[in-house]
Each structure stands twice: as C-alpha cells, then as structure tokens.
Design a protein around this motif. Structure first.
Motif, PDB file in Angstrom:
ATOM      1  N   VAL A 479       0.960  -1.194  -0.188  1.00  0.00           N
ATOM      2  CA  VAL A 479      -0.256  -0.419   0.096  1.00  0.00           C
ATOM      3  C   VAL A 479       0.882   1.186   0.655  1.00  0.00           C
ATOM      4  O   VAL A 479       2.118   1.533   0.640  1.00  0.00           O
ATOM      5  CB  VAL A 479      -0.562  -0.162   1.350  1.00  0.00           C
ATOM      6  N   LYS A 481       0.633   5.570  -0.057  1.00  0.00           N
ATOM      7  CA  LYS A 481       0.165   7.206  -0.283  1.00  0.00           C
ATOM      8  C   LYS A 481       1.265   7.880  -1.406  1.00  0.00           C
ATOM      9  O   LYS A 481       2.156   8.231  -0.881  1.00  0.00           O
ATOM     10  CB  LYS A 481       0.119   7.582   1.122  1.00  0.00           C
ATOM     11  N   GLN A 482       0.684   8.566  -2.459  1.00  0.00           N
ATOM     12  CA  GLN A 482       1.359   9.321  -3.734  1.00  0.00           C
ATOM     13  C   GLN A 482       1.301  10.913  -3.629  1.00  0.00           C
ATOM     14  O   GLN A 482      -0.214  11.205  -3.382  1.00  0.00           O
ATOM     15  CB  GLN A 482       1.603   8.961  -5.369  1.00  0.00           C
ATOM     16  N   SER A 483       1.957  11.476  -3.313  1.00  0.00           N
ATOM     17  CA  SER A 483       1.796  12.917  -2.982  1.00  0.00           C
ATOM     18  C   SER A 483       2.412  13.910  -3.914  1.00  0.00           C
ATOM     19  O   SER A 483       3.474  13.188  -5.092  1.00  0.00           O
ATOM     20  CB  SER A 483       2.672  13.731  -1.568  1.00  0.00           C
ATOM     21  N   SER A 511      -3.496   9.913  -8.238  1.00  0.00           N
ATOM     22  CA  SER A 511      -4.317   8.706  -7.877  1.00  0.00           C
ATOM     23  C   SER A 511      -3.553   8.876  -6.547  1.00  0.00           C
ATOM     24  O   SER A 511      -1.924   8.659  -6.479  1.00  0.00           O
ATOM     25  CB  SER A 511      -4.421   7.287  -8.192  1.00  0.00           C
ATOM     26  N   ASP A 512      -4.013   9.807  -5.275  1.00  0.00           N
ATOM     27  CA  ASP A 512      -2.692  10.080  -4.133  1.00  0.00           C
ATOM     28  C   ASP A 512      -2.551   8.384  -3.463  1.00  0.00           C
ATOM     29  O   ASP A 512      -1.573   8.477  -2.803  1.00  0.00           O
ATOM     30  CB  ASP A 512      -2.895  10.201  -3.078  1.00  0.00           C
ATOM     31  N   SER A 513      -3.617   7.437  -3.238  1.00  0.00           N
ATOM     32  CA  SER A 513      -3.330   6.126  -2.900  1.00  0.00           C
ATOM     33  C   SER A 513      -3.830   5.364  -3.837  1.00  0.00           C
ATOM     34  O   SER A 513      -4.402   4.827  -4.541  1.00  0.00           O
ATOM     35  CB  SER A 513      -4.698   5.835  -1.559  1.00  0.00           C
ATOM     36  N   SER A 515      -3.033   0.542  -4.397  1.00  0.00           N
ATOM     37  CA  SER A 515      -2.784  -1.009  -3.239  1.00  0.00           C
ATOM     38  C   SER A 515      -2.749  -2.006  -4.578  1.00  0.00           C
ATOM     39  O   SER A 515      -3.647  -1.809  -5.357  1.00  0.00           O
ATOM     40  CB  SER A 515      -3.948  -1.025  -2.117  1.00  0.00           C
ATOM     41  N   ILE A 542       6.913   9.734  -2.590  1.00  0.00           N
ATOM     42  CA  ILE A 542       6.428   9.334  -1.513  1.00  0.00           C
ATOM     43  C   ILE A 542       6.855   9.190  -0.573  1.00  0.00           C
ATOM     44  O   ILE A 542       8.867   9.550  -0.823  1.00  0.00           O
ATOM     45  CB  ILE A 542       6.424   7.618  -1.925  1.00  0.00           C
ATOM     46  N   GLY A 546       5.004   6.676   4.141  1.00  0.00           N
ATOM     47  CA  GLY A 546       4.021   6.635   2.987  1.00  0.00           C
ATOM     48  C   GLY A 546       3.919   5.123   2.220  1.00  0.00           C
ATOM     49  O   GLY A 546       2.860   5.231   1.874  1.00  0.00           O
TER      50      GLY A 546
END
Length: 556
Positions: A479, A481-483, A511-513, A515, A542, A546
């Motif tokens: 998983v 989380k992209q910033s 897409s910030d997340s 999986s 990332i 994150g």
C-alpha cells in the motif's frame, strides 16, 4: 507554488580565489532565469551553472567553473524571459499548473523591471521628463537644469548656466585661474591655500567654490577645511619642536637616573656574593649529614640480609611438608580407584536387570528405556513384536517443557491456506520520480534501513527476505500514498518475489493512494520480496512512512 520573494538581486559576495558557489535568495522557475555580474560585468553563460534548492519556483546556488578572483564583487540577479510561451487549446481542460506558471513568470518580470527602475535616474512624482535631442545634436554637451523651470536641459562648458548646473550660486564672481605662471610647482598644499586666502582677503570676497580644469567643483567648505587642516599641521609641527626642546633640557636628569640604576644592580651583585660565601661556610655540616645518612642505609641493608636468611629456612620447611602431603594424596587416590572398580561391577549388574525389566511383555508391544551416558538423559523407545516402525498417538498431547526435534516435521493436516508467519516494513526515505535518487532499504537481518543509490530507474521502496522451511506460498500486499506538487504524471508500481513481478499497476491519474497484492509458490529457503515504484517526473513522490509492504507465509 506562488512566488514568495520580492527581491531580484542577491549579494554582493566577494571572491577569495577559492570559493565557486554563491547562493541567491530570489525565486526562479528555471536555472536560465539567473544571470551573474562580477565587478559590474555580466558573465557568459558558459562560465557558470545554476542548481535549484528544490522544486520550482525555488532559490538556489550559482556554481562557477573557475573561482572568481579575490576581492571581486559577485551579484546574482533575476533575468526572466520577456516572451510568453504558454498557449491553451480551445476546449482543453483547465489545469492549474500552466496557469500558475504563467502568473509566476509575470511576477518575476515585474520584479526585474522594478529592480532596474530603482537603479535608474528618476524624477519626483508629478514631474515630467524632457525629450532629449538626437545623439548627433547632444555631442559635446552635458545634462543640466534650467534655472527658471528646473527642467532638464543641454548645457556646454562655456554656458553661464553650466555653473548653476555644478552648484555655483547665481551672481558668483569668477576669480580667474591659477597656473604655473602664478604658482610655483614646488609649493605645498598649505602654501597654495594661503595664497588663495590672501587673494580673497585683498578683494574682500567670500570663497564659494573652486572649479578645476575638468569642471569638477570643490566647495568652499572643502577649501576652508583644507586651510584649517594646514594650520593644524603647522601647529602640530610647533608642538613637536617644543617636545624636542624639552627632551634636550631633561637629558641631564635621564643620565642621572641611568647611573642610579647601575649602582642598584652592583649592590644586588654584592648580596649574591655574600650568599655564596655563606653556603661555603656550611660545607662541613653538609658533608657530616651525608656520612650519617650513608651509615643508616648500610644498617638497613644488613637487616634485609638477615630476613632473607630466615626466609630460606622457612622455604625448606614448607618443601618437606609439601612432599608429605603429596604422598597422602596418592594413597587416597588408590583407595578411590578401588571403590570406582567396585562401582563399575555394580553398574553392569544394574544394566542387565534394567534390560530384563524393559523387555517384559515383548510378545505384543513394549517400552524400552536406555540410559544415555555423559549428558544425564534417557532414551525411550516404543516397539512392537513385528519390528520397530514408530508409533501413533491417539488423542491430544501436552508437553510441559521444550520440544526439540532432530528430524523433519510434516504438517499434512494443517488447515488449507493456514498462515504460519507475517512480516511488515515501511519505507524510511523520500522517493521522487524522473531523476537519480537514494533509497533507504529495510535490512531484516540488521533490523534497520540502509541507503541504496539508484540511477533513475525503478525506485526499490521496500525490500526484505522471507524464510521458508518447506515448500509453500508467499503472499505480498503493498500500500502506498503518492503526493503531488503539480499536474498528474505517469506512474507505475510492482511487487517482485525473487525478481518475478507478481502484480503491476499504474496510470496517469492523480491517484494519491494505491494498493496491490500478489503471490508466488516457492520452495524451501530464503526469498526476497520487493515493492518497486516509478514516476515520470519529480512532482510526484512518496514521503517517509508513506508505503507499507506486508508478506504472509503459508505451507501446502
């Protein structure tokens, strides 16, 4: 990102012939928006490069290929482009990034223009500047100001208004020029100023200013200051002469002081001589003290010799006692050996009896208990009359102590897809796309993260090993989380097990997340699991913590 600075110039910095890096604290969009002046001369772009401190707009550092010379003044300046290179297509989607970039470019141009205006000759608010004639009509003239209107005007050196332009009040009288015919070349500055003061006094005029042959003005205050300083120098010279006279008058007193000090030194030398004589008188007493101390040392040496003789006698006594004790120990050892032999005979009898007891009931099935010498353990076997093929246990078994198994353990009846272990790790560093980068990879054996450099391909965000004691499956779940700091860019991420990509996903959406999950059937041994991530630009990243990679181990 908005423009957060208002200055358009940094420095000045001064070179030392060694330092090549000079920072600038105004923001730019790209490195080519920075220019550099050294001692007022703009430098060629090939002489330096620019490194930004972060994503644009950003401050940064100017890096010279060759260090500027010592004492040179270095000023980085904002030099934005005055072209407009952003074009929007009809009907295209509205994107904030190009719009913000256009506004940023406009703000930087405004800052550069405001800086240049502050360095220009300006008129007060409400005044209007005059239009100057063409260049061929301005030759030989300089810029002056009309005495009636104050408006800028062209003046020549022969124009009476030129004196007003230089700051000479209207109505001032020209005293003429002093040249070599009137003033000798070997006159001092003081003499020249005194001649000028005498000429003014004879004509009953007040000194306003002096104009040299270059039409440069010397004001009355400067001329008068020169006269005052010349008079002060003359007064100082008189004081020096007076001091010299005073020193001559005191020469006799100084000579007397020198003689007195010499007499004091002679008296001190006499006292030192008296001390030496006193020491010589006591030489006999010192010699007697030395003899007495020598006798005392000899007496102590005799006492030590006597103690050494007594010690040797005691040594012989101890040696005899040691021999007698050794003989007694040898006799005791012989007795112990005899007892050990008798014990061995009894042990053989006990072993035979234990074997007979253990084999009771061997017609069907029987226990066999065997003592294991050396480690105080017992071996238990369950045998059948037809041979030894192991045994089955019906019902539950509870073991209070530790269970040590030398052979293999088979788990034929473990629940299908039963999980026997889980591992999880997080990333320790920040990862950007589109450029070389350094990652911090979790090292399971060390229990910490280690830096690994990558040349700009896939970012290995997390990596660790999974141990398998027998064949089974490794299930991996990642998983992240992209910033974003700008418009969306292409991205892709993959789970690898032993270098095999078991799941890949990606796209160009914001897409910030994300999986992903995959599995691989493996054999016994050590297996590497990795979560890899890539993006097409530095605006996507990332941050530490994150991303997470979790693995589950199951046996079949």
């Amino acid at each position: 990102m908005p423009i957060g600075t208002t200055n358009a110039i940094s420095g000045p910095y001064y070179g030392d012939g060694v330092v090549v890096a000079f920072p600038f604290d105004f923001q730019v969009l790209t490195g080519d928006q920075v220019s550099v002046y050294v001692d007022g001369v703009e430098q060629d772009r090939a002489a330096f490069s620019v490194a930004l401190a972060g994503p644009s707009p950003s401050t940064g550092t100017v890096l010279f290929a060759v260090a500027p010379p010592a004492g040179a003044a270095i000023r980085p300046v904002l030099a934005p482009s005055f072209t407009q290179d952003i074009e929007f297509a009809d009907g295209a989607a509205w994107l904030a990034d190009p719009v913000n970039r256009g506004y940023d470019q406009a703000a930087l141009r405004d800052q550069a223009l405001a800086r240049d205006l502050r360095h220009a000759l300006r008129l007060p608010m409400g005044d209007e500047a005059a239009v100057l004639p063409p260049a061929d009509r301005r030759k030989g003239y300089y810029l002056g100001f009309d005495p009636a209107t104050g408006a800028p005007a062209l003046r020549s050196s022969s124009d009476p208004l030129s004196l007003t332009a230089l700051g000479v009040p209207a109505g001032a009288i020209n005293m003429g020029a002093f040249d070599g015919n009137l003033l000798s070349d070997d006159l001092t500055g003081k003499q020249v100023m005194q001649i000028l003061a005498s000429a003014l006094e004879s004509k009953d005029f007040d000194l306003v200013s002096i104009i040299n042959d270059k039409n440069e003005i010397v004001t009355a205050s400067i001329a008068n200051e020169a006269i005052v300083r010349a008079n002060a120098i003359s007064a100082l010279a008189a004081q020096i002469s007076s001091i010299s006279t005073s020193l001559g008058e005191n020469a006799s007193a100084i000579h007397s002081e020198v003689i007195a000090r010499a007499d004091a030194i002679s008296a001190l030398a006499s006292q030192v001589s008296n001390f030496s004589a006193s020491i010589g008188a006591n030489a006999a007493a010192i010699s007697a003290e030395t003899t007495a101390r020598t006798d005392a040392v000899a007496s102590v040496a005799a006492q030590i010799s006597s103690l050494n003789t007594n010690y040797n006698g005691l040594t012989a006594t101890v040696s005899g006692n040691y021999t007698a004790l050794s003989n007694a120990i040898a006799a005791q050892a012989a007795t112990i050996s005899s007892v050990q032999a008798q014990a061995n005979g009894l042990s053989a009898t006990v072993t035979a009896q234990a074997s007979a007891i253990a084999n009771l009931g061997s017609a069907d099935a029987y226990w066999r208990v065997t003592a294991v010498s050396g480690d105080n353990r017992a071996s238990i076997e369950l045998r059948a009359s037809a041979g030894y093929a192991g045994f089955d246990i019906t019902g539950n078994v509870r073991i209070s102590g530790s269970l040590l198994i030398a052979g293999s353990v088979r788990a034929d009846n473990i629940e299908t897809d039963g999980i026997t272990a889980m591992q999880q790790a997080y990333n320790g560093g920040t990862f950007y796309g589109g450029a070389p980068w350094t990652e911090y990879v979790w090292n399971q054996d060390l229990g910490s993260s280690e830096p690994v450099y990558h040349p700009g391909t896939y970012n290995i965000v997390i990596s660790y090993n999974v141990e398998m004691s027998m064949a089974g499956d490794i299930l991996a779940l990642a998983v992240a989380k992209q910033s974003y700091s700008g418009s969306p860019v292409e991205w892709q991420c993959t789970i690898y097990i032993d270098g095999v990509g078991v799941f890949t996903t990606g796209g160009v959406t914001a897409s910030d997340s994300v999986s992903l999950m995959g599995r691989l059937s493996v054999g016994p041994g050590t297996h590497n699991v990795q979560f890899a991530w890539w993006s097409g630009g530095p605006t996507l990243r990332i941050t530490p913590g994150g991303a997470s990679l979790m693995t589950l181990r199951r046996y079949r």
